[in-house]
Design an enzyme around this catalytic site. Sequence first.
Site, mmCIF file in Angstrom:
data_model
loop_
_atom_site.group_PDB
_atom_site.id
_atom_site.type_symbol
_atom_site.label_atom_id
_atom_site.label_comp_id
_atom_site.label_asym_id
_atom_site.label_seq_id
_atom_site.Cartn_x
_atom_site.Cartn_y
_atom_site.Cartn_z
ATOM 1 N N PHE A 1 90.491 -6.228 10.389
ATOM 2 C CA PHE A 1 90.989 -5.253 11.272
ATOM 3 C C PHE A 1 92.077 -5.622 12.036
ATOM 4 C CE2 PHE A 1 87.826 -1.512 11.321
ATOM 5 C CZ PHE A 1 88.796 -1.454 10.288
ATOM 6 N N ARG A 2 91.626 -7.679 12.429
ATOM 7 C CA ARG A 2 92.162 -8.169 13.486
ATOM 8 C C ARG A 2 92.974 -9.214 13.061
ATOM 9 N NH1 ARG A 2 88.134 -5.013 15.130
ATOM 10 N NH2 ARG A 2 88.782 -3.940 17.174
ATOM 11 N N GLN B 1 78.232 -6.434 9.731
ATOM 12 C CA GLN B 1 79.134 -4.984 10.029
ATOM 13 C C GLN B 1 79.433 -4.528 8.867
ATOM 14 O OE1 GLN B 1 80.988 -5.794 13.862
ATOM 15 N NE2 GLN B 1 80.608 -8.022 14.000
ATOM 16 N N ILE C 1 80.843 -2.473 5.362
ATOM 17 C CA ILE C 1 80.363 -2.082 4.412
ATOM 18 C C ILE C 1 80.613 -1.920 3.068
ATOM 19 C CG2 ILE C 1 80.848 -0.016 6.095
ATOM 20 C CD1 ILE C 1 83.762 0.699 4.711
ATOM 21 N N HIS D 1 76.343 -0.526 9.832
ATOM 22 C CA HIS D 1 77.984 0.664 9.599
ATOM 23 C C HIS D 1 77.804 1.150 8.443
ATOM 24 C CE1 HIS D 1 80.494 -2.291 13.169
ATOM 25 N NE2 HIS D 1 79.095 -1.723 13.246
ATOM 26 N N CYS E 1 77.696 16.271 2.666
ATOM 27 C CA CYS E 1 78.611 17.350 3.117
ATOM 28 C C CYS E 1 78.674 17.287 4.752
ATOM 29 C CB CYS E 1 78.365 18.549 2.935
ATOM 30 S SG CYS E 1 79.471 20.304 4.090
ATOM 31 N N CYS F 1 82.853 20.279 -0.474
ATOM 32 C CA CYS F 1 81.139 20.691 -0.876
ATOM 33 C C CYS F 1 81.204 21.573 -1.693
ATOM 34 C CB CYS F 1 80.752 20.568 0.545
ATOM 35 S SG CYS F 1 78.813 20.904 -0.340
HETATM 36 P P1 NAD Z 1 87.803 -8.125 12.862
HETATM 37 O O1 NAD Z 1 88.621 -7.747 12.262
HETATM 38 O O2 NAD Z 1 87.660 -7.323 14.797
HETATM 39 O O3 NAD Z 1 87.442 -9.730 12.826
HETATM 40 C C1 NAD Z 1 86.931 -10.731 12.017
HETATM 41 C C2 NAD Z 1 87.046 -12.136 12.421
HETATM 42 O O4 NAD Z 1 86.971 -12.596 11.158
HETATM 43 C C3 NAD Z 1 88.822 -12.444 12.967
HETATM 44 O O5 NAD Z 1 88.460 -13.124 14.377
HETATM 45 C C4 NAD Z 1 89.227 -13.413 12.040
HETATM 46 O O6 NAD Z 1 89.595 -14.275 12.797
HETATM 47 C C5 NAD Z 1 87.790 -13.670 11.335
HETATM 48 N N1 NAD Z 1 87.989 -14.099 10.037
HETATM 49 C C6 NAD Z 1 89.276 -14.058 9.258
HETATM 50 N N2 NAD Z 1 88.865 -14.345 7.898
HETATM 51 C C7 NAD Z 1 87.947 -15.265 7.995
HETATM 52 C C8 NAD Z 1 87.979 -16.445 7.359
HETATM 53 N N3 NAD Z 1 87.803 -16.534 6.188
HETATM 54 N N4 NAD Z 1 86.424 -17.470 7.657
HETATM 55 C C9 NAD Z 1 86.038 -17.023 8.809
HETATM 56 N N5 NAD Z 1 86.370 -16.094 9.857
HETATM 57 C C10 NAD Z 1 87.611 -15.244 9.633
HETATM 58 O O7 NAD Z 1 85.727 -7.510 12.280
HETATM 59 P P2 NAD Z 1 84.521 -7.426 12.573
HETATM 60 O O8 NAD Z 1 84.714 -7.716 14.150
HETATM 61 O O9 NAD Z 1 84.092 -7.356 11.834
HETATM 62 O O10 NAD Z 1 84.856 -6.034 13.483
HETATM 63 C C11 NAD Z 1 85.582 -4.458 12.426
HETATM 64 C C12 NAD Z 1 84.702 -3.530 12.180
HETATM 65 O O11 NAD Z 1 86.211 -3.126 10.291
HETATM 66 C C13 NAD Z 1 83.515 -3.601 11.823
HETATM 67 O O12 NAD Z 1 82.990 -2.594 11.823
HETATM 68 C C14 NAD Z 1 83.797 -3.545 10.275
HETATM 69 O O13 NAD Z 1 82.836 -2.885 9.773
HETATM 70 C C15 NAD Z 1 84.476 -3.439 10.222
HETATM 71 N N6 NAD Z 1 85.700 -3.428 8.811
HETATM 72 C C16 NAD Z 1 84.427 -3.876 7.348
HETATM 73 C C17 NAD Z 1 85.094 -4.381 6.551
HETATM 74 C C18 NAD Z 1 84.133 -5.500 5.106
HETATM 75 O O14 NAD Z 1 83.536 -4.312 5.082
HETATM 76 N N7 NAD Z 1 84.703 -5.830 4.775
HETATM 77 C C19 NAD Z 1 86.248 -4.726 6.163
HETATM 78 C C20 NAD Z 1 87.571 -4.545 7.320
HETATM 79 C C21 NAD Z 1 86.729 -4.163 8.976
#
Ligand code: NAD
Length: 254
Positions: free
Chosen positions: A40-41, A107, A109, A125, A133, A157
């Site tokens: 996400f970030r 966290q 999915i 999560h 439904c 549904c």
């Molecule tokens: P986030 O996006 O907030 O943070 C991800 C962090 O991972 C960032 O600080 C980033 O710098 C770091 N990062 C990115 N690539 C990396 C790498 N190769 N090695 C090490 N660090 C790395 O994600 P979050 O804290 O998990 O919170 C976001 C929410 O989004 C969670 O609840 C999650 O369920 C959900 N989400 C899940 C997925 C998935 O299932 N793959 C994908 C996107 C978001």
Amino acid sequence: MLAQEQIEGLEHIARMLKEAKSSLVLTGAGISTESGIPDFRSPGSGLWQNLDPMTVLTRQALWDKPEKFYFKGFAPFLRYLNAMPNSAHQTVAWLEEQGLITGVITQNIDGLHQKAGSQRVWEIHGNLTQGHCMKCRRRYPIRFIEDALAAEVLPICTECNNLVRPNVTLFGDTMPNDFWQAQVAADRSDFMLIIGSSLEVSPANTLPRRAKRQAIINLTVTASDQEGWLVVTGKAGLLLSTLKQLLQTNCRRN
Ligand code: NAD
């Protein structure tokens, strides 16, 4: 090629894993970016740049604007159902196999920990295997939602004509059982290794404090970098492979 500071940090983590009676790993979206799933970030990841997940992937958005929720917020996740685990997921599974961690709280999915062989996974999560439904709670395989979205209609549904939602925890939802179980496991743990999480999402970010000691492996600054925990900055894939190499001498517990 790792810097001396990174190697020393990993040696410290290896020591903590060996010393602890009970260790856990907590993962976030960052562990899966090297499998091609954007987080996400991270800046420049594309998917979420013009979209705030905090407004689109919410319980409220699902009720108020289901089209926006499904077609803008949720549909991108379905593209990643065929993603494969990377070396970081594989090392986490290996740590469990060696008896060095009791399990992984995730966290994510995406199901990549299970694909990599992890046995004890708390999916705090939810996951992308099923939906239900929102009225009669009839269960549907995720394929039902996929097929509806592919046909550019909402998943409805077949029993009661109400909206079907995925079994993932949205902002505003109550937490699933896995979260409460993970909390108990965290209370019992001596050490928690956090991998690839900004630690900005609550209540997931309350779990590390429940362990006695903590370390973070992350690419960028996290919300907990000021806690005084050990932080190793870099990509999870390379750092975890190196951690495995460091541990491979004499690490088996059982
Ligand atoms: P986030 O996006 O907030 O943070 C991800 C962090 O991972 C960032 O600080 C980033 O710098 C770091 N990062 C990115 N690539 C990396 C790498 N190769 N090695 C090490 N660090 C790395 O994600 P979050 O804290 O998990 O919170 C976001 C929410 O989004 C969670 O609840 C999650 O369920 C959900 N989400 C899940 C997925 C998935 O299932 N793959 C994908 C996107 C978001």
